[in-house]
Design a protein around this motif. Structure first.
Motif, PDB file in Angstrom:
ATOM      1  N   ASP A   1       0.850  -1.192   0.000  1.00  0.00           N
ATOM      2  CA  ASP A   1       0.000   0.000   0.000  1.00  0.00           C
ATOM      3  C   ASP A   1       0.883   1.238   0.000  1.00  0.00           C
ATOM      4  OD1 ASP A   1      -2.921  -0.931   0.457  1.00  0.00           O
ATOM      5  OD2 ASP A   1      -1.734  -2.140   1.856  1.00  0.00           O
TER       6      ASP A   1
ATOM      7  N   ARG B   1      -3.659   7.069  -2.807  1.00  0.00           N
ATOM      8  CA  ARG B   1      -3.492   5.725  -2.258  1.00  0.00           C
ATOM      9  C   ARG B   1      -3.438   4.729  -3.414  1.00  0.00           C
ATOM     10  NH1 ARG B   1      -3.098   8.849   1.242  1.00  0.00           N
ATOM     11  NH2 ARG B   1      -4.075   8.885   3.317  1.00  0.00           N
TER      12      ARG B   1
ATOM     13  N   THR C   1       1.190   5.302   0.130  1.00  0.00           N
ATOM     14  CA  THR C   1       0.538   6.537   0.546  1.00  0.00           C
ATOM     15  C   THR C   1       1.427   7.693   0.128  1.00  0.00           C
ATOM     16  OG1 THR C   1      -0.474   5.452   2.463  1.00  0.00           O
ATOM     17  CG2 THR C   1      -0.366   7.860   2.488  1.00  0.00           C
TER      18      THR C   1
END
Length: 735
Positions: free
Chosen positions: A154, A161, A156
């Motif tokens: 993931d 995102r 950021t």
């Protein structure tokens, strides 16, 4: 670039060979129309040059458009375990851009780590038509045990995102499993049997699992052998002539109910209706006729058994399943563990029963609403035919339990291997594997082999190939399932046509085999997965590597701990064409005389295979026939000379083939003693050879011209187990 040049480029990107060397060393150029047909079968648009250019661009840029590739297969011991993470440049340029990586999997593992992209150091920039991405290298520093994991990434970056998922597979560093005793140098032997061909006093006209139980007890107990090798036990239609080959299965995930020993099923013996059938005059008369015949009648034997099993199932349903008895709970647990795969296969078999009664046997000929497993019509069928579907689940439960029990019994006997099973190359297009998972297979293509000495026109085996790109996209899920299921029930498994793990010979439907070509497979990842499942299931792997596989293939198989498959007929010094001396065989191998596709020793000696091929007009001319006869005469002399050099010639036999009019037990034992002297880890002795059977089980390239997969052995188990010749096998490797 010309349209033909673009097709060549696209073919190369898809692993399609533009040329290959045949068995005679000739360079074969692959026709343009072959490449075109294969690309179309793979789903590529090749109608115009611009379409082809788009497809080329799509393939080259595909990896840049997602954060992670779908799967990565590492091996414990790899110097570096690293994955590439692709991030749009606009996202990664933020100073606070961070990456969270989580790994879940074996033993409820749940690891998470977070880093700033700047901590990952240098990156590579890739520019393509959709923009610019940066490729970061993320090192896997955590110590992961062998197994399967899900890696989630993931990103950021400011308000943006991004998410990516990869299947992570960690394979053993030491390759495939091998029993400690064999690894320590012990050389073992076992008996190879075609189970369907077995006669016995108690079976019903076709060999079954009770016969296999008898064979394992006999070989492992009285004879001191370490395994019994059997033909593939995969699910097949059991209908002649197209539905009886064990190498053309409906499913490689499930087994053939024909092999259930019906008189050993608890529910059958307790069912008044089933017992009434078994004791009935018509049933006993039909069994008598089936047993007297020299060829297996699959259709009749299968129908006969199903009638009894259906009665036994009704008893099970009423007295165990519906009442939730311990036996009923054991079945329910099996169904739950098998999940959707068993449900799909059993649904298919119920549909097959339904439509075959109307003479429609291929699912592509069923009404279109039943071509996929998840349509409303199929769901409605599952509701209305639930008991029939449950019946097919029940059959697989019986098979799984019986085979497992035989393997466990072999271990109790102290056998090093026990069951040595056979794994077919592919699944039939007409079967449940393809029906339930169509996307994993390539439609419009069939697998085969190019022309060689045994088939001058090449071979088409009629099996649809697995799609190598789809295999990776799915994280090898179907491939893993295949090997996990099959390896879980045996001590050793032979992989038919192991070359197919590296490259397969694809033939466009409607074309002759001569116009086919090879297509590459991700062999390193496939070999690592097999090694992982081999270790998890403690199962030895034998890779059938006959033919023109090349040294690089055999080297790779050996590196991953797979035993080579070496046959007397082919192990030669090809300068003089003499049979190789025993010490010239490799250690990491099994040694045997022949297989189901080749003449038995008795047939080889008599030239029976040559005469049969002549009768069936398989020779292009009489000169070829006469040349093979002459060469076979030389081979008889060469074989006797090889035995003589080792002092193995039986009394009364000299190096002159004229002293042996036909193969006999003494000579067969001498040949297997010769093979027993090799350093090969396993010696496979063929039952047909010991019984001096003249005809081979299968003649490649034929369907109903020859009784393939139907010939029974000449003696009952009870009779052959009393023959003195088998006691001579006890010390075959240690005289």
């Amino acid at each position: 670039m010309s349209s033909e040049g673009l097709i060549d480029t696209l073919s190369e990107l898809c692993g399609i060979f533009p040329e290959y060397h045949d068995i005679w060393g000739n360079l074969v150029k692959v026709p343009h129309e072959t490449k075109l047909s294969l690309l179309q079968a793979l789903g590529y648009r090749v109608e115009t040059p611009s379409c082809i250019e788009d497809e080329i661009r799509e393939i080259r840029e595909k990896g840049l458009t997602r954060m992670l590739e779908p799967v990565k297969v590492f091996q414990n011991g790899d110097n570096r375990k690293e994955i590439s993470i692709f991030v749009p440049s606009r996202s990664s340029s933020e100073p606070d851009a961070s990456l969270k990586v989580g790994i879940t999997g074996e033993d409820s593992l749940d690891l998470t780590t977070t880093v700033f992209l700047t901590e990952l150091g240098d990156f590579r920039t890739h520019t393509f038509r959709k923009g610019e991405v940066r490729e970061y290298i993320f090192p896997l520093t955590m110590d992961l045990k062998e197994g399967y994991y899900s890696l989630n990434a993931d990103l950021t970056s400011g308000t943006e995102r991004l998410h990516g998922v990869m299947r992570l597979i960690i394979a053993p560093g030491g390759g495939c499993f091998m029993p400690d005793t064999i690894k320590g140098g012990r050389r073992v032997w076992g008996l190879s049997v075609n189970l369907y061909a077995v006669r016995s006093g108690r079976n019903h006209g076709v060999g079954d699992l009770a016969d296999l139980d008898f064979l394992v007890r006999w070989v492992g107990g009285e004879l001191g052998g370490d395994f019994v090798a059997v033909n593939p036990l995969h699910s097949i239609p059991n209908s002649a002539p197209y539905g009886i080959s064990p190498y053309y299965p409906l499913s490689r995930l499930f087994h053939n109910p024909l092999y259930i020993d019906i008189d050993g099923v608890e529910d059958v013996l307790k069912s008044e209706q089933a017992v009434k059938i078994l004791e009935g005059r018509r049933f006993r008369e039909e069994v008598r006729r089936l047993k007297e015949e020299d060829l297996v009648d699959y259709d009749r034997a299968y129908r006969l058994k199903l009638r009894v099993l259906e009665a036994g199932f009704r008893y099970f349903l009423d007295n165990h399943y519906m009442k939730g008895s311990e036996r009923g709970k054991a079945f329910s647990q099996y169904v739950a563990e098998e999940g959707g795969v068993l449900k799909a296969h059993s649904t298919f078999m119920a549909l097959y029963d339904h439509f075959s009664r109307a003479g429609v046997f291929h699912w592509r000929d069923w009404p279109a609403a039943y071509h996929l497993p998840d349509t409303d019509e199929v769901r409605a069928f599952q509701e209305s035919h639930g008991k029939r579907i449950l019946f097919h689940m029940y059959l697989q439960w019986l098979l799984h339990g019986r085979i497992s029990a035989i393997q466990e019994m072999s271990e109790d006997l102290g056998m090093t291997i026990g069951l040595y099973c056979d794994f077919a190359l592919g699944s039939a297009d007409s079967g449940s594997d393809v029906w339930a998972d169509r996307g994993s297979f390539v439609r419009g293509v069939e697998v085969g082999a190019p022309p060689d000495d045994f088939s001058l026109r090449g071979q088409n085996w009629g099996l649809p190939p697995l799609n190598p790109e789809r295999m990776r996209e799915d994280g090898y899920e179907f491939f893993v399932r295949l090997f996990r299921k099959n390896l879980s029930l045996c001590g050793a498994m032979r992989i038919d046509h192991a070359l197919g793990l590296f490259r397969l010979f694809w033939i466009p439907q409607g074309m002759e085999p001569q116009k086919g070509t090879y297509v590459k497979y991700p062999h390193e990842e496939l070999l690592r997965i097999i090694a992982l499942e081999s270790v998890k299931n403690r199962t030895l792997i034998i890779a059938e590597d006959l033919g023109t596989v090349g040294d690089e293939v055999r080297d790779a198989l050996r590196m991953y701990g797979m035993l080579s498959f070496r046959l007397l007929y082919f192990e030669r010094d090809y300068n003089a064409y003499e049979f190789l001396a025993p010490e010239a065989y490799p250690e990491m191998a099994i040694a045997s005389a022949t297989t189901h596709d080749l003449p038995t020793l008795a047939g080889f000696w008599a030239g029976r295979d040559i005469e049969v091929k002549r009768e069936l007009q398989r020779y292009p001319d009489d000169e070829t026939y006469r040349r093979e006869l002459l060469e076979r005469g030389y081979d008889r002399w060469r074989l006797l000379r090889a035995l003589g050099n080792r002092g193995l010639l039986p009394d009364g036999i000299s190096v002159d083939p004229g002293t042996v009019k036909e193969m006999n037990e003494d000579l067969v034992i001498a040949i297997y003693r010769y093979l027993g002297m090799t350093p090969a880890r396993l010696l496979v002795i063929n039952l047909d050879d010991i019984l001096l059977t003249p005809d081979q089980q299968n003649l490649p390239g034929t369907i109903d011209e020859y009784p393939n997969w139907r010939r029974k052995i000449p003696l009952n188990l009870e009779e052959l187990s009393k023959k003195d010749v088998f006691r001579r096998l006890k010390k075959i490797r240690n005289p």
